[in-house]
Design a protein around this motif. Structure first.
Motif: not given
Length: 359
Positions: A124-133
């Motif tokens: 996956m291309k995205g911001w790390c780390p993923a959002e913690v909701d």
């Protein structure tokens, strides 16, 4: 067939019958009085039917928020908390076909790559780390004392009439020290957030926890036949997203925004914020009216015509319910025959007549 033809080529004219009856006379005058009272009191005085009205109000609204608060030991001002609304799951796979092209935390490349141990995941291309909701947060309670400054200008194009919510008597000193309230400062353009929430009949603590949308409604109801200082705004408040209070799916109001940085080594870095916010929507409505001869004449004609309703009602009572109804029918409805060779119209009676009946 001949009877139908002769009935078709007939002419009806009104006949004046004077009925001296207390009962029917009182009913007639009462009905007429009620009709006249309705048109004068409701149509002309209350509804102002003598005016032409303009409901196509044009409006502009500008707002400013002021106040300081503390969130996670950081002092926050307007630049930090006033933000316009803008928008990990882990994907385990065994082959490239298991990976879609989109994901909730980024864009999937469509490749299934080895992650760790014997586990493979979709790349996956995205911001790390993923959002913690799932992080629990504490609302910034100082928001209750923040103020909202509202500047509203309106125009009624039909009359080319413009005005704003700043009264002619307002001064800089008054604006610096006033806060809107429903009794003493009804025209102050500065609104305390806590007061707005209370006027909308909401609990501030609960609203700040999950967020919500509050409507500030500005109404302009102007009678331009009166002086200019009589055209002033009125304010009301309501919860616009009331349905979100009744569901557990996406309750309240929230949105995401990010602040971007660049590290010394050139790496891009950002802070993602999920904000539970109180959003204020300013809604402007109104109409204006001014005297005009055309609607005045139309409604006056309608008033005079409606007085005749009393006659219809009295005829129904007179011909069907009062004693001697058959006698009234005989006098009211008569058939006259006009001979071709005679210039005299014959009938059982001649001229007008009077029926006296006291009850």
């Amino acid at each position: 067939m001949w009877s139908c033809i002769t009935d078709f080529f007939t002419y009806e004219t009104t006949k004046s019958v004077v009925v001296k009856s207390w009962t029917i006379g009182i009913i007639n005058r009462v009905v007429q009085l009620l009709i006249i009272t309705y048109f004068i009191g409701w149509v002309f005085l209350y509804e102002k039917a003598y005016q032409v009205r303009d409901t196509a109000i044009e409006s502009s609204v500008m707002t400013k928020v002021k106040g300081f608060g503390i969130y996670k030991d950081k002092v926050m001002d307007v630049a930090d908390y006033v933000t316009p609304t803008q928008a990990d799951t882990k994907y385990i796979c065994t082959q490239d076909g298991d990976c879609d092209k989109t994901g909730s935390n980024g864009i999937l490349t469509g490749k299934c790559v080895h992650s760790h141990a014997n586990v493979s995941k979709c790349q996956m291309k995205g911001w790390c780390p993923a959002e913690v909701d799932t992080i629990k947060t504490t609302p910034m309670m100082e928001v209750e004392n923040f103020t909202i400054f509202i500047k509203n200008s309106i125009r009624f194009p039909t009359f080319n009439y413009t005005k704003g919510n700043f009264l002619p008597t307002i001064t800089d000193n008054y604006i610096r020290n006033c806060n809107f309230d429903m009794i003493n400062n009804t025209y102050c353009p500065i609104f305390r957030v806590g007061d707005v929430v209370r006027y909308a009949q909401q609990n501030f603590t609960e609203l700040a926890r999950k967020g919500g949308v509050i409507g500030i409604k500005i109404g302009w109801m102007c009678d331009l036949d009166k002086s200019d200082d009589q055209c002033n705004p009125s304010y009301s408040f309501t919860r616009l997203d009331a349905m979100s209070q009744r569901t557990s799916v996406s309750p309240g109001y929230n949105f995401r925004f990010a602040k971007y940085y660049k590290m010394e080594n050139g790496t891009d870095y950002r802070t993602l914020v999920k904000a539970y916010a109180i959003r204020f929507d300013v809604l402007v409505n109104g109409n204006a009216g001014k005297f005009n001869m055309i609607p005045t004449l139309i409604n006056m004609v309608a008033a005079f015509t409606s007085v005749g309703v009393g006659t219809v009602l009295c005829d129904i009572i007179l011909l069907n319910f009062l004693k001697g109804a058959e006698q009234y029918k005989a006098k009211k409805f008569e058939e006259l025959s006009l001979r071709h060779n005679d210039n005299i119209m014959r009938s059982s009676d001649s001229g007008a007549f009077s029926i006296e009946h006291y009850s």
